[in-house]
Design a protein around this motif. Structure first.
Motif, PDB file in Angstrom:
ATOM      1  N   LEU A  47      -4.168  10.830   3.729  1.00  0.00           N
ATOM      2  CA  LEU A  47      -4.546   9.418   3.706  1.00  0.00           C
ATOM      3  C   LEU A  47      -5.679   9.124   4.681  1.00  0.00           C
ATOM      4  O   LEU A  47      -6.619   8.383   4.366  1.00  0.00           O
ATOM      5  CB  LEU A  47      -3.328   8.548   4.029  1.00  0.00           C
ATOM      6  N   LEU A  48      -5.605   9.688   5.871  1.00  0.00           N
ATOM      7  CA  LEU A  48      -6.641   9.412   6.869  1.00  0.00           C
ATOM      8  C   LEU A  48      -7.986  10.000   6.457  1.00  0.00           C
ATOM      9  O   LEU A  48      -9.038   9.484   6.849  1.00  0.00           O
ATOM     10  CB  LEU A  48      -6.211   9.951   8.228  1.00  0.00           C
ATOM     11  N   ALA A  64      -0.525   6.101   7.520  1.00  0.00           N
ATOM     12  CA  ALA A  64      -0.400   7.419   8.144  1.00  0.00           C
ATOM     13  C   ALA A  64       0.725   7.450   9.168  1.00  0.00           C
ATOM     14  O   ALA A  64       1.469   8.442   9.264  1.00  0.00           O
ATOM     15  CB  ALA A  64      -1.722   7.807   8.801  1.00  0.00           C
ATOM     16  N   ALA A 110       0.287   4.440  -2.251  1.00  0.00           N
ATOM     17  CA  ALA A 110       0.159   5.786  -1.686  1.00  0.00           C
ATOM     18  C   ALA A 110       1.113   6.759  -2.371  1.00  0.00           C
ATOM     19  O   ALA A 110       0.744   7.910  -2.678  1.00  0.00           O
ATOM     20  CB  ALA A 110       0.439   5.747  -0.183  1.00  0.00           C
ATOM     21  N   THR A 168      -7.514   3.106  -2.993  1.00  0.00           N
ATOM     22  CA  THR A 168      -8.611   2.683  -2.115  1.00  0.00           C
ATOM     23  C   THR A 168      -9.136   1.303  -2.490  1.00  0.00           C
ATOM     24  O   THR A 168      -9.514   0.516  -1.606  1.00  0.00           O
ATOM     25  CB  THR A 168      -9.760   3.707  -2.161  1.00  0.00           C
ATOM     26  N   HIS A 176      -9.453   0.271   7.919  1.00  0.00           N
ATOM     27  CA  HIS A 176      -8.948   1.482   8.579  1.00  0.00           C
ATOM     28  C   HIS A 176      -7.551   1.259   9.158  1.00  0.00           C
ATOM     29  O   HIS A 176      -6.754   2.202   9.252  1.00  0.00           O
ATOM     30  CB  HIS A 176      -9.916   1.934   9.682  1.00  0.00           C
ATOM     31  N   ARG A 201      -6.280   7.882  -6.946  1.00  0.00           N
ATOM     32  CA  ARG A 201      -6.855   7.608  -5.627  1.00  0.00           C
ATOM     33  C   ARG A 201      -7.657   6.306  -5.622  1.00  0.00           C
ATOM     34  O   ARG A 201      -7.549   5.499  -4.689  1.00  0.00           O
ATOM     35  CB  ARG A 201      -7.755   8.774  -5.205  1.00  0.00           C
ATOM     36  N   VAL A 228      -9.040   6.640  13.827  1.00  0.00           N
ATOM     37  CA  VAL A 228      -8.685   7.506  12.699  1.00  0.00           C
ATOM     38  C   VAL A 228      -8.966   8.964  13.058  1.00  0.00           C
ATOM     39  O   VAL A 228      -8.145   9.860  12.798  1.00  0.00           O
ATOM     40  CB  VAL A 228      -9.468   7.096  11.435  1.00  0.00           C
ATOM     41  N   SER A 252      -5.178  -0.409   7.749  1.00  0.00           N
ATOM     42  CA  SER A 252      -4.218  -0.191   6.663  1.00  0.00           C
ATOM     43  C   SER A 252      -3.938   1.293   6.484  1.00  0.00           C
ATOM     44  O   SER A 252      -2.785   1.702   6.253  1.00  0.00           O
ATOM     45  CB  SER A 252      -4.746  -0.798   5.363  1.00  0.00           C
ATOM     46  N   TYR A 253      -4.971   2.122   6.581  1.00  0.00           N
ATOM     47  CA  TYR A 253      -4.768   3.573   6.461  1.00  0.00           C
ATOM     48  C   TYR A 253      -3.984   4.117   7.657  1.00  0.00           C
ATOM     49  O   TYR A 253      -3.132   5.003   7.502  1.00  0.00           O
ATOM     50  CB  TYR A 253      -6.117   4.280   6.341  1.00  0.00           C
ATOM     51  N   HIS A 309       0.812  -1.216   0.000  1.00  0.00           N
ATOM     52  CA  HIS A 309       0.000   0.000   0.000  1.00  0.00           C
ATOM     53  C   HIS A 309       0.849   1.272   0.000  1.00  0.00           C
ATOM     54  O   HIS A 309       0.379   2.330  -0.449  1.00  0.00           O
ATOM     55  CB  HIS A 309      -0.939   0.006   1.204  1.00  0.00           C
ATOM     56  N   SER A 337      -9.773   7.394   4.560  1.00  0.00           N
ATOM     57  CA  SER A 337      -9.980   6.133   5.280  1.00  0.00           C
ATOM     58  C   SER A 337     -11.450   5.961   5.629  1.00  0.00           C
ATOM     59  O   SER A 337     -12.181   6.945   5.811  1.00  0.00           O
ATOM     60  CB  SER A 337      -9.163   6.120   6.575  1.00  0.00           C
TER      61      SER A 337
END
Length: 718
Positions: free
Chosen positions: A674-675, A659, A629, A643, A652, A639, A684, A654-655, A625, A678
């Motif tokens: 990135l967040l 982050a 990113a 996603t 979440h 994007r 988050v 993974s995000y 990822h 998410s």
């Protein structure tokens, strides 16, 4: 040369050559299975029942009644093999069929019947399962993982499956590939530790075959050990009671069986059902997969009940397993920023009667037949080569093979030369010989010596506790070790790391300093000291300590990676790129170093170079990822590609992982970006509140309020 009388000189070729080569195919499809689901997640944190898997929640409740449910699966198929992969159930290979006979060589369950067996509870039998992290069926074994499909330029197809192991934050990806004109599945694993900690190194691949009276196990080792490091080695395959345990039916004593077999450098093991004339073979380089295991449910009712619990009509199964260590008691340390990769082949074996040896060319069996010798060779790829059999140096058989995949060559040697030294070669390459020569096997102790005592014994016990994620117990045991030996630097280093894990930074520094006061250039102590200093914002001291750690080959790549990340946070992008390259010179599988290089190149405006580095990352881990990113930051229109690549059970997380990486290298705007895409989650929102507290206080308050108003159900921060 003596004349050799050979009877039955005509080869029997079973199957037919393909009219033309055809590419393999891959496609997603929906299929309905009778499903016995599991219940809702337990809202109580797993620290109350199985702390080694926190922050995962467990599942309770398993249905006794099944009903139809549609599952997404991936079908890989060529002229010889059809295999199914279940991305929604841990990414496991659900089963595989040899198309010429229509028979399964990997057990395929006819239902999806979850039962409480795995670390989090639910588990399904059959197929090939991938386990990483800690002993037991992996936490993701019954839940969705990330996956991607690819048709390759050489006509093969690949389904990539993988996810994060949250307790260790390690990431694994397995490429399941079906070649164009070959009769095997290839699984290539890539596992990476992106943390500055040592993590527990444990990984086993668990396959399944149908069990029955005529099932036989073909493992070349001479010894076995059970699930214990305190029980002495036992002989294999004939035990001390004279039972040949390689026959399934001879295991009708006591309970279920778990045999770890070793003592040979041969690269193949497998099973064969003589009534079905079909088997499963496994091949890997011995150095990659030395672990070889047989699992057998008890042949009495205590094991038989699992037929009812795990399937409706398929009957009992048995598990041939392959591992990176000799047994599942064994764990090692997975060092910081280390990547590891290995390859395994899984293939059908038909009409050979068993397995003497195998490799990517094919499967050979040599067996006695009415006083003579039967040679059978099952090709796994198109093969034109000479097969030669000698006995005491005299030629007993010489045949030119011209085989398509899954064709079988058979010949009986009914009047072979006298002697016991039989050898078989293929294209001049030795592939099998009778008997055992000293160089073919090895003997090594796998039992912990009972006479161990003192600080050494305490240290080893503490190390085992740490590897099993019992950090509190390990800390106490390491402390006892230092009490008995005040100069025990390795124990001090381990104590420093455990305190660092607990965010007890002053204690971590204290123990690292004690170690360095005894051994100033100790690589592990310098690495820990530099890591803690970096975390507490003391970058100059961190670089000094990490520089000393980099003198050691063991820590060079990891230390230079941390220095690269430090100077990234200081906006020294050219220096960061240089240190990242130094880290990669010491370890090409270091994903964090590649990511630091990609980020530095992007910041320097070197878009072509950054794109090339992203491609390098994806070459190692196509589900990575961070590479996605980085592509998103270069081109915001990508994007959706980012996603859509995050498909695992807890997206979440993974995000948050992404982050935390960008926040750690000083790229807070990227972390916030990135967040914001998410899925919503209280943690988050807490992160967003923290990261925007100075640049956008009003937004920070809004995020904090969202987090405070959210339900705490299944919110397990870590």
């Amino acid at each position: 040369m003596n004349r050799i009388c050979v009877f039955c000189l005509t080869a029997v070729l079973i199957g037919s050559l393909p009219a033309s080569a055809q590419d393999a195919t891959i496609k997603e499809e929906n299929r309905s299975f009778v499903t016995y689901p599991f219940g809702d997640p337990d809202p109580v944190p797993s620290v109350a029942r199985n702390p080694v898997i926190y922050p995962y929640h467990a599942f309770d409740g398993f249905s006794r009644v099944g009903g139809p449910q549609t599952w997404n699966l991936v079908r890989l198929e060529n002229r010889y093999i059809r295999a199914l992969v279940m991305p929604s159930i841990g990414g496991k290979i659900w089963g595989a069929v040899e198309k010429g006979t229509g028979k399964e060589f990997i057990y395929m369950n006819d239902v999806v019947k979850f039962r409480r067996i795995a670390l989090r509870g639910p588990w399904t039998s059959g197929g090939v399962e991938f386990n990483f992290g800690i002993i037991g069926h992996t936490p993701s074994t019954a839940t969705p993982v990330d996956y991607a499909l690819r048709t390759n330029p050489d006509g093969s197809v690949t389904c990539f499956v993988g996810t994060i192991d949250l307790p260790s934050r390690t990431r694994w990806t397995v490429a399941i590939t079906l070649p164009k004109e070959k009769a095997y599945l290839e699984t290539r694993a890539f596992w990476y530790n992106p943390t500055p900690y040592d993590q527990s190194y444990y990984t086993w691949t668990t396959a399944a075959v149908s069990a029955g009276e005529e099932l036989q196990y073909f493992y070349d080792g001479r010894f076995m050990v059970p699930h214990s490091d305190e029980i002495e080695n036992a002989p294999w395959p004939v035990d001390r009671q004279g039972r040949n345990l390689s026959f399934y039916r001879n295991n009708a004593f006591e309970g279920s069986k778990s045999y770890f077999i070793f003592g040979s450098h041969k690269t193949t093991f497998g099973t064969y059902q003589k009534g079905e004339d079909m088997g499963l073979g496994h091949w890997a380089f011995h150095e990659d997969m030395p672990g070889q295991k047989v699992w057998i449910w008890s042949l009495f009712r205590e094991g038989g009940i699992w037929e009812d619990l795990l399937t409706d009509r398929r009957g009992q199964y048995s598990e041939p397993q392959a591992g990176r260590l000799l047994s599942q008691v064994d764990h090692e340390f997975f060092s910081p920023y280390r990547g590891d990769t290995w390859k395994e082949l899984w293939f059908p074996v038909k009409q050979t009667g068993g397995i003497a040896t195998a490799d990517p060319d094919g499967v050979l069996n040599v067996s006695e037949n009415n006083g003579g010798t039967r040679i059978a060779f099952n090709a796994l790829r198109p093969l034109r080569s000479e097969l030669m059999v000698t006995v005491n140096g005299a030629t007993a058989l010489q045949a030119q093979l011209d085989l398509a995949p899954m064709q079988v060559f058979e010949r009986d040697i009914s009047n072979r030369p006298s002697g016991n030294d039989m050898r078989v070669s293929l294209g001049g390459r030795p592939i099998w010989h009778s008997g055992t020569r000293p160089e073919d096997g090895f003997v090594r102790p796998v039992v912990s010596p009972a006479e161990k005592a003192g600080a050494g014994k305490t240290y080893l016990a503490a190390r085992q506790q740490e590897l099993m994620r019992d950090y509190s117990g390990a800390l106490e045991s390491y402390g006892e070790c230092v009490k008995s030996d005040p100069l025990h630097v390795p124990a001090m280093v381990r104590m420093s790391e455990i305190h660092y894990r607990r965010a007890e930074y002053e204690k971590a520094l204290e123990w690292a300093k004690k170690a360095l006061s005894i051994d100033a250039y100790n690589p592990a102590a310098n690495f820990l000291y530099g890591t803690v200093l970096r975390t507490t914002g003391k970058h100059a001291g961190a670089r000094e300590a990490l520089g000393w750690a980099a003198r050691s080959p063991e820590y060079r790549s990891a230390a230079y990676t941390q220095i690269a990340e430090i100077v990234l946070a200081e906006s020294r992008y050219a220096d960061a790129a240089n240190y990242a390259r130094k880290a990669l010179d010491a370890g090409r599988t270091n994903i964090a170093a590649w990511c630091a290089l990609a980020a530095a190149q992007r910041k320097l405006g070197l878009q072509a170079d950054a794109s090339g580095t992203q491609a390098e990352i994806l070459g190692l881990d196509p589900l990575n990822h961070l590479a996605a990113a980085e592509a998103f930051f270069l081109n915001p229109s990508s994007r959706d590609k980012l996603t859509s690549s995050i498909r695992s059970e807890l997206p979440h997380e993974s995000y948050l992982e992404l982050a935390s990486y960008y926040a750690g290298i000083g790229s807070v705007p990227e972390a916030v970006q990135l967040l914001k895409i998410s899925p919503p989650h209280p943690v988050v929102h807490y992160w967003l509140a923290y990261l925007t507290r100075e640049t956008s206080p009003q937004d920070s308050d809004t995020y904090l309020e969202k987090a405070l108003q959210a339900s705490p159900r299944l919110v397990f921060p870590f």
